[in-house]
Design a protein around this motif. Structure first.
Motif, PDB file in Angstrom:
ATOM      1  N   HIS A  62       0.850  -1.197   0.000  1.00 43.34           N
ATOM      2  CA  HIS A  62       0.000   0.000   0.000  1.00 43.34           C
ATOM      3  C   HIS A  62       0.884   1.245   0.000  1.00 43.34           C
ATOM      4  O   HIS A  62       1.880   1.306   0.730  1.00 43.34           O
ATOM      5  N   ALA A  64       1.744   4.802   1.366  1.00 41.62           N
ATOM      6  CA  ALA A  64       1.525   5.342   2.711  1.00 41.62           C
ATOM      7  C   ALA A  64       0.288   6.229   2.742  1.00 41.62           C
ATOM      8  O   ALA A  64      -0.042   6.909   1.759  1.00 41.62           O
ATOM      9  N   GLN A  65      -0.390   6.225   3.885  1.00 46.33           N
ATOM     10  CA  GLN A  65      -1.593   7.044   4.033  1.00 46.33           C
ATOM     11  C   GLN A  65      -1.292   8.515   3.752  1.00 46.33           C
ATOM     12  O   GLN A  65      -2.081   9.211   3.106  1.00 46.33           O
ATOM     13  N   SER A  66      -0.145   8.984   4.206  1.00 45.49           N
ATOM     14  CA  SER A  66       0.216  10.390   3.975  1.00 45.49           C
ATOM     15  C   SER A  66       0.371  10.684   2.487  1.00 45.49           C
ATOM     16  O   SER A  66       0.010  11.762   2.008  1.00 45.49           O
ATOM     17  N   LYS A  77      -8.488   4.265  -1.500  1.00 44.76           N
ATOM     18  CA  LYS A  77      -7.436   3.378  -1.005  1.00 44.76           C
ATOM     19  C   LYS A  77      -7.841   1.928  -1.212  1.00 44.76           C
ATOM     20  O   LYS A  77      -8.952   1.515  -0.864  1.00 44.76           O
ATOM     21  N   GLU A 113      -3.450   1.543   9.786  1.00 44.52           N
ATOM     22  CA  GLU A 113      -3.799   1.740   8.370  1.00 44.52           C
ATOM     23  C   GLU A 113      -2.586   2.186   7.550  1.00 44.52           C
ATOM     24  O   GLU A 113      -2.687   3.072   6.704  1.00 44.52           O
ATOM     25  N   ASP A 114      -1.446   1.558   7.823  1.00 45.81           N
ATOM     26  CA  ASP A 114      -0.220   1.904   7.101  1.00 45.81           C
ATOM     27  C   ASP A 114       0.716   0.698   7.071  1.00 45.81           C
ATOM     28  O   ASP A 114       0.554  -0.247   7.851  1.00 45.81           O
ATOM     29  N   SER A 115       1.687   0.760   6.196  1.00 46.32           N
ATOM     30  CA  SER A 115       2.656  -0.325   6.064  1.00 46.32           C
ATOM     31  C   SER A 115       3.874  -0.073   6.942  1.00 46.32           C
ATOM     32  O   SER A 115       4.250   1.072   7.187  1.00 46.32           O
TER      33      SER A 115
END
Length: 210
Positions: A62, A64-66, A77, A113-115
Motif C-alpha cells: 500500500h 503510505a496514508q500520507s 485506497k 492503516e499503514d505499512s
C-alpha cells in the motif's frame, strides 16, 4: 480452470513446498472473500507439517496514508493504483531469482492503516512463499508480470452476500459508521471486486474454503 476442494488444494501446496526450487503460490479473490484467512491457515498447516513456508501479503505495498492524502487518493485506497505494484513485482522476482538471500518484506498494519517496512523475514531455507492479494491476476502492468512469476495462482470464491456482510462488518470494526461501511462496501470496494472477478479466468484453480 478446475475447482479444488481444501484437501486437494493442500496436497498441491505440499507438492510446491517439496520441490527442488523455491515456489511462489498466489492466493487472490475479491475483498472479504476470505483469501487472507485461507492463506494464513494454509501456511500454518504447512508449517505444522514441517514444510518451510512464508506468508507474504500484497497489502504491505500500500502507498503510505500520507502519500494517498497528498495525492487526494485516500478515498479510493485499495484500488490498483494505490499500491506500489512495481515494488511488489521486484520483490517477487528477487524471491525467485535469489533464494539464497535473507529477504525482508513490508507488512500492512490495519491498526494504523499503514505499512511497516522490513517486517516479514523470508529465510533462504523457505521453499514455498504464499502471497495473497487482490490484484495478482490483472492483465495490465505491473500486475500482469506478477502472474508470470507465480508457479500457481488460486482464486478464492464465496457467495456474494456473505462477502458483502463480511466487508461491512470489517469496515465497522475499523471505526466506520454503518452508513460509511455500507457506502464503502458497495462503492469503491464493489468496483474493485468487479475488476478482480473479471481476471478470475487467469487462475489455475478456484478454491472455496470450508
Amino acid at each position: 480452470m478446475e475447482l479444488l476442494d481444501p484437501a486437494a488444494a493442500y496436497e498441491r501446496a505440499v507438492g510446491l513446498a517439496a520441490g527442488r526450487r523455491r515456489a511462489l503460490l498466489g492466493i487472490t479473490g475479491a475483498p472479504a472473500a476470505g483469501k487472507s484467512t485461507y492463506a494464513e491457515q494454509l501456511t500454518a498447516k504447512l508449517t505444522a507439517d514441517r514444510h518451510q513456508v512464508a506468508l507474504l501479503p500484497m497489502d504491505g505495498f500500500h502507498l503510505a496514508q500520507s502519500v494517498l492524502e497528498e495525492l487526494d487518493q485516500a478515498d479510493v485506497k485499495g484500488a490498483p493504483h494505490t499500491f506500489d505494484g512495481y515494488g511488489y513485482v521486484a520483490l517477487l522476482r528477487r524471491l525467485k531469482e535469489t533464494p539464497d538471500e535473507q529477504i525482508w518484506a513490508p507488512r500492512f498494519d490495519r491498526g494504523i492503516e499503514d505499512s511497516i517496512a522490513a517486517s516479514i523475514g523470508i529465510a533462504p531455507d523457505v521453499t514455498l512463499v504464499v502471497t495473497e492479494g487482490n490484484y495478482l491476476l490483472l492483465g495490465e502492468q505491473p500486475w500482469a508480470t506478477v502472474r508470470t512469476l507465480l508457479d500457481q495462482c488460486w482464486y478464492v470464491e464465496v457467495p456474494e452476500q456473505l462477502r458483502h456482510e463480511r466487508l461491512e462488518a470489517r469496515h465497522r470494526r475499523y471505526g466506520r459508521s454503518p452508513e460509511e461501511a455500507r457506502a464503502r462496501t458497495y462503492g469503491t470496494d464493489e468496483r474493485n471486486a468487479r475488476l478482480i472477478a473479471a481476471s478470475a479466468s487467469r487462475a489455475d484453480a478456484i478454491v472455496q474454503p470450508a
